[in-house]
Design a protein around this motif. Structure first.
Motif, PDB file in Angstrom:
ATOM      1  N   THR A  20       0.624  -1.137  -0.044  1.00 28.85           N
ATOM      2  CA  THR A  20      -0.096   0.135  -0.018  1.00 28.85           C
ATOM      3  C   THR A  20       0.962   1.203   0.019  1.00 28.85           C
ATOM      4  O   THR A  20       2.061   1.241   0.236  1.00 28.85           O
ATOM      5  CB  THR A  20      -0.916   0.050   1.262  1.00 28.85           C
ATOM      6  N   PRO A  21       0.304   2.146  -0.179  1.00 28.07           N
ATOM      7  CA  PRO A  21       1.151   3.687  -0.179  1.00 28.07           C
ATOM      8  C   PRO A  21       1.534   3.941   1.084  1.00 28.07           C
ATOM      9  O   PRO A  21       2.737   4.649   1.454  1.00 28.07           O
ATOM     10  CB  PRO A  21       0.121   4.671  -0.466  1.00 28.07           C
ATOM     11  N   PHE A  22       1.413   3.075   2.293  1.00 31.83           N
ATOM     12  CA  PHE A  22       1.806   3.383   3.628  1.00 31.83           C
ATOM     13  C   PHE A  22       2.724   2.530   4.261  1.00 31.83           C
ATOM     14  O   PHE A  22       3.021   2.472   5.270  1.00 31.83           O
ATOM     15  CB  PHE A  22       0.288   3.580   4.442  1.00 31.83           C
ATOM     16  N   GLY A  23       2.793   1.254   3.422  1.00 29.91           N
ATOM     17  CA  GLY A  23       3.626   0.269   3.884  1.00 29.91           C
ATOM     18  C   GLY A  23       2.886  -1.182   3.450  1.00 29.91           C
ATOM     19  O   GLY A  23       2.123  -1.040   2.235  1.00 29.91           O
ATOM     20  N   HIS A  24       3.282  -2.279   4.203  1.00 35.87           N
ATOM     21  CA  HIS A  24       2.732  -3.479   3.436  1.00 35.87           C
ATOM     22  C   HIS A  24       1.784  -4.011   4.427  1.00 35.87           C
ATOM     23  O   HIS A  24       1.729  -4.115   5.748  1.00 35.87           O
ATOM     24  CB  HIS A  24       3.988  -4.489   3.781  1.00 35.87           C
ATOM     25  N   SER A  25       0.574  -4.247   4.078  1.00 38.16           N
ATOM     26  CA  SER A  25      -0.628  -4.890   4.778  1.00 38.16           C
ATOM     27  C   SER A  25      -0.448  -6.280   4.855  1.00 38.16           C
ATOM     28  O   SER A  25      -0.438  -7.230   3.917  1.00 38.16           O
ATOM     29  CB  SER A  25      -1.751  -4.559   4.017  1.00 38.16           C
ATOM     30  N   PHE A  48       2.826  -3.016   8.131  1.00 38.08           N
ATOM     31  CA  PHE A  48       4.432  -3.074   8.470  1.00 38.08           C
ATOM     32  C   PHE A  48       5.298  -2.573   7.457  1.00 38.08           C
ATOM     33  O   PHE A  48       4.843  -2.327   6.249  1.00 38.08           O
ATOM     34  CB  PHE A  48       4.604  -4.338   8.420  1.00 38.08           C
ATOM     35  N   THR A  49       6.411  -2.041   7.739  1.00 35.35           N
ATOM     36  CA  THR A  49       7.272  -1.632   6.894  1.00 35.35           C
ATOM     37  C   THR A  49       7.988  -2.654   6.423  1.00 35.35           C
ATOM     38  O   THR A  49       8.065  -3.833   6.909  1.00 35.35           O
ATOM     39  CB  THR A  49       8.566  -0.638   7.578  1.00 35.35           C
ATOM     40  N   GLY A  50       8.914  -2.445   5.304  1.00 31.55           N
ATOM     41  CA  GLY A  50       9.672  -3.541   4.736  1.00 31.55           C
ATOM     42  C   GLY A  50      10.699  -4.237   5.660  1.00 31.55           C
ATOM     43  O   GLY A  50      10.853  -5.361   5.744  1.00 31.55           O
ATOM     44  N   ALA A  51      11.261  -3.302   6.355  1.00 29.26           N
ATOM     45  CA  ALA A  51      12.337  -3.611   7.492  1.00 29.26           C
ATOM     46  C   ALA A  51      11.654  -4.393   8.574  1.00 29.26           C
ATOM     47  O   ALA A  51      12.276  -5.376   8.973  1.00 29.26           O
ATOM     48  CB  ALA A  51      12.837  -2.443   8.022  1.00 29.26           C
ATOM     49  N   GLN A  52      10.388  -4.263   9.025  1.00 24.37           N
ATOM     50  CA  GLN A  52       9.749  -4.858   9.969  1.00 24.37           C
ATOM     51  C   GLN A  52       9.574  -6.392   9.438  1.00 24.37           C
ATOM     52  O   GLN A  52       9.580  -7.514  10.113  1.00 24.37           O
ATOM     53  CB  GLN A  52       8.411  -4.187  10.538  1.00 24.37           C
ATOM     54  N   LEU A  53       8.979  -6.518   8.068  1.00 19.38           N
ATOM     55  CA  LEU A  53       8.733  -7.741   7.540  1.00 19.38           C
ATOM     56  C   LEU A  53       9.904  -8.550   7.318  1.00 19.38           C
ATOM     57  O   LEU A  53      10.032  -9.711   7.719  1.00 19.38           O
ATOM     58  CB  LEU A  53       8.076  -7.632   6.329  1.00 19.38           C
ATOM     59  N   ARG A  54      11.018  -8.059   7.178  1.00 12.57           N
ATOM     60  CA  ARG A  54      12.341  -8.725   7.202  1.00 12.57           C
ATOM     61  C   ARG A  54      12.912  -9.191   8.632  1.00 12.57           C
ATOM     62  O   ARG A  54      13.153 -10.225   8.497  1.00 12.57           O
ATOM     63  CB  ARG A  54      13.446  -7.672   6.443  1.00 12.57           C
ATOM     64  N   ASP A  55      12.688  -8.483   9.671  1.00 10.31           N
ATOM     65  CA  ASP A  55      12.792  -8.607  10.867  1.00 10.31           C
ATOM     66  C   ASP A  55      12.170  -9.980  10.983  1.00 10.31           C
ATOM     67  O   ASP A  55      12.617 -10.964  11.927  1.00 10.31           O
ATOM     68  CB  ASP A  55      12.708  -7.708  11.771  1.00 10.31           C
TER      69      ASP A  55
END
Length: 66
Positions: A20-25, A48-55
């Motif tokens: 989404t324009p605000f991050g990843h749902s 979530f942000t991309g970094a949070q999903l990678r974590d």
């Protein structure tokens, strides 16, 4: 993108990830086809942000490696 995480003849659990324009749902969706009125139900939803999903991915990878 969707993926079935767990499925039996009586239950299905799916993960859905969309950008989404605000991050990843991220949504976890359950479905019980044998229910009186079968319908999909969102059990968890978060943005979530991309970094949070990678974590999260790294955490799951570490747990699976042990």
């Amino acid at each position: 993108m969707q993926a079935i995480i767990q499925a039996t003849s009586a239950f299905e659990l799916r993960a859905e990830l969309t950008k989404t324009p605000f991050g990843h749902s991220l949504r976890l969706i359950s479905y019980v086809p044998t229910a009186r009125r079968p319908e999909q139900q969102v059990k968890f939803q978060g943005l979530f942000t991309g970094a949070q999903l990678r974590d999260l991915r790294d955490l799951i990878d570490k747990e699976l490696a042990t």
